[in-house]
Design a protein around this motif. Structure first.
Motif, PDB file in Angstrom:
ATOM      1  N   ALA A  82       0.835  -1.206   0.000  1.00 37.53           N
ATOM      2  CA  ALA A  82       0.000   0.000   0.000  1.00 37.53           C
ATOM      3  C   ALA A  82       0.866   1.251   0.000  1.00 37.53           C
ATOM      4  O   ALA A  82       0.609   2.211  -0.737  1.00 37.53           O
ATOM      5  CB  ALA A  82      -0.946  -0.004   1.199  1.00 37.53           C
ATOM      6  N   SER A  83       1.919   1.248   0.801  1.00 37.49           N
ATOM      7  CA  SER A  83       2.833   2.393   0.859  1.00 37.49           C
ATOM      8  C   SER A  83       3.539   2.603  -0.477  1.00 37.49           C
ATOM      9  O   SER A  83       3.649   3.735  -0.969  1.00 37.49           O
ATOM     10  CB  SER A  83       3.859   2.177   1.971  1.00 37.49           C
ATOM     11  N   LEU A  84       4.021   1.512  -1.067  1.00 45.72           N
ATOM     12  CA  LEU A  84       4.693   1.616  -2.366  1.00 45.72           C
ATOM     13  C   LEU A  84       3.739   2.164  -3.428  1.00 45.72           C
ATOM     14  O   LEU A  84       4.108   3.034  -4.217  1.00 45.72           O
ATOM     15  CB  LEU A  84       5.238   0.256  -2.797  1.00 45.72           C
ATOM     16  N   CYS A  85       2.524   1.654  -3.442  1.00 50.96           N
ATOM     17  CA  CYS A  85       1.550   2.086  -4.458  1.00 50.96           C
ATOM     18  C   CYS A  85       1.185   3.561  -4.312  1.00 50.96           C
ATOM     19  O   CYS A  85       0.918   4.228  -5.312  1.00 50.96           O
ATOM     20  CB  CYS A  85       0.299   1.222  -4.388  1.00 50.96           C
ATOM     21  N   ARG A  86       1.168   4.065  -3.087  1.00 52.20           N
ATOM     22  CA  ARG A  86       0.891   5.488  -2.877  1.00 52.20           C
ATOM     23  C   ARG A  86       2.038   6.368  -3.366  1.00 52.20           C
ATOM     24  O   ARG A  86       1.835   7.530  -3.688  1.00 52.20           O
ATOM     25  CB  ARG A  86       0.649   5.767  -1.388  1.00 52.20           C
ATOM     26  N   ASN A  87       3.242   5.814  -3.397  1.00 50.16           N
ATOM     27  CA  ASN A  87       4.429   6.616  -3.695  1.00 50.16           C
ATOM     28  C   ASN A  87       5.055   6.377  -5.063  1.00 50.16           C
ATOM     29  O   ASN A  87       6.002   7.067  -5.423  1.00 50.16           O
ATOM     30  CB  ASN A  87       5.489   6.395  -2.609  1.00 50.16           C
ATOM     31  N   ILE A  88       4.563   5.414  -5.805  1.00 52.32           N
ATOM     32  CA  ILE A  88       5.130   5.116  -7.124  1.00 52.32           C
ATOM     33  C   ILE A  88       4.099   5.465  -8.189  1.00 52.32           C
ATOM     34  O   ILE A  88       3.071   4.794  -8.299  1.00 52.32           O
ATOM     35  CB  ILE A  88       5.542   3.637  -7.234  1.00 52.32           C
ATOM     36  N   PRO A  89       4.367   6.514  -8.963  1.00 58.74           N
ATOM     37  CA  PRO A  89       3.397   6.894 -10.003  1.00 58.74           C
ATOM     38  C   PRO A  89       3.354   5.845 -11.116  1.00 58.74           C
ATOM     39  O   PRO A  89       4.362   5.241 -11.450  1.00 58.74           O
ATOM     40  CB  PRO A  89       3.954   8.224 -10.524  1.00 58.74           C
ATOM     41  N   GLY A  90       2.181   5.613 -11.632  1.00 57.51           N
ATOM     42  CA  GLY A  90       2.039   4.709 -12.772  1.00 57.51           C
ATOM     43  C   GLY A  90       1.822   3.257 -12.403  1.00 57.51           C
ATOM     44  O   GLY A  90       1.617   2.432 -13.275  1.00 57.51           O
TER      45      GLY A  90
END
Length: 127
Positions: A82-90
């Motif tokens: 969840a944290s990665l998805c919030r911070n990685i565009p695309g």
């Protein structure tokens, strides 16, 4: 041989991992007179591959067989993704060691978003 015996006229095979096609054709023992093989649509500068060994709270992320159903591991994995998805565009692409490990994690996280938000329900639960 079985396909030849059945007199199959057309076969459509799609995959991102069958290249190169000539060796795949040879493995199957079939001649494919019409083939389409495309280049990747993603450029190498658009890809960043990373193995994540620790989660957002510092806990080990290991999908060893004995840990796959550990609630602490699944929770840490979910929080980290969840944290990665919030911070990685695309978007991100996540690989699981098996379909059963993926399905267990998705179930523990509350099921696929498409079920929860599309109005479809499984098992009689609410939205």
């Amino acid at each position: 041989r079985e396909l030849s015996f059945l007199k199959v006229r057309s076969i459509l095979i799609t995959s991102g991992t069958l290249a190169p096609l000539p060796s795949f054709s040879m493995e199957l023992g079939l001649n494919f007179p019409v083939q389409l093989e495309n280049n990747h649509v993603i450029q190498s500068d658009q890809i960043f591959v990373r193995v994540v060994g620790k989660g957002v709270s510092g806990k080990e992320l290991s999908s060893k067989f004995g840990r796959r159903d550990d609630p602490e591991y699944i929770s840490e994995l979910g929080s980290t993704l969840a944290s990665l998805c919030r911070n990685i565009p695309g978007g991100v692409l996540v690989f699981f060691p098996s379909y059963s490990a993926m399905n267990l994690a998705i179930e523990r996280w509350g099921g696929p978003a498409s079920e929860r938000f599309s109005g479809r329900q499984s098992g009689g639960g609410g939205r």
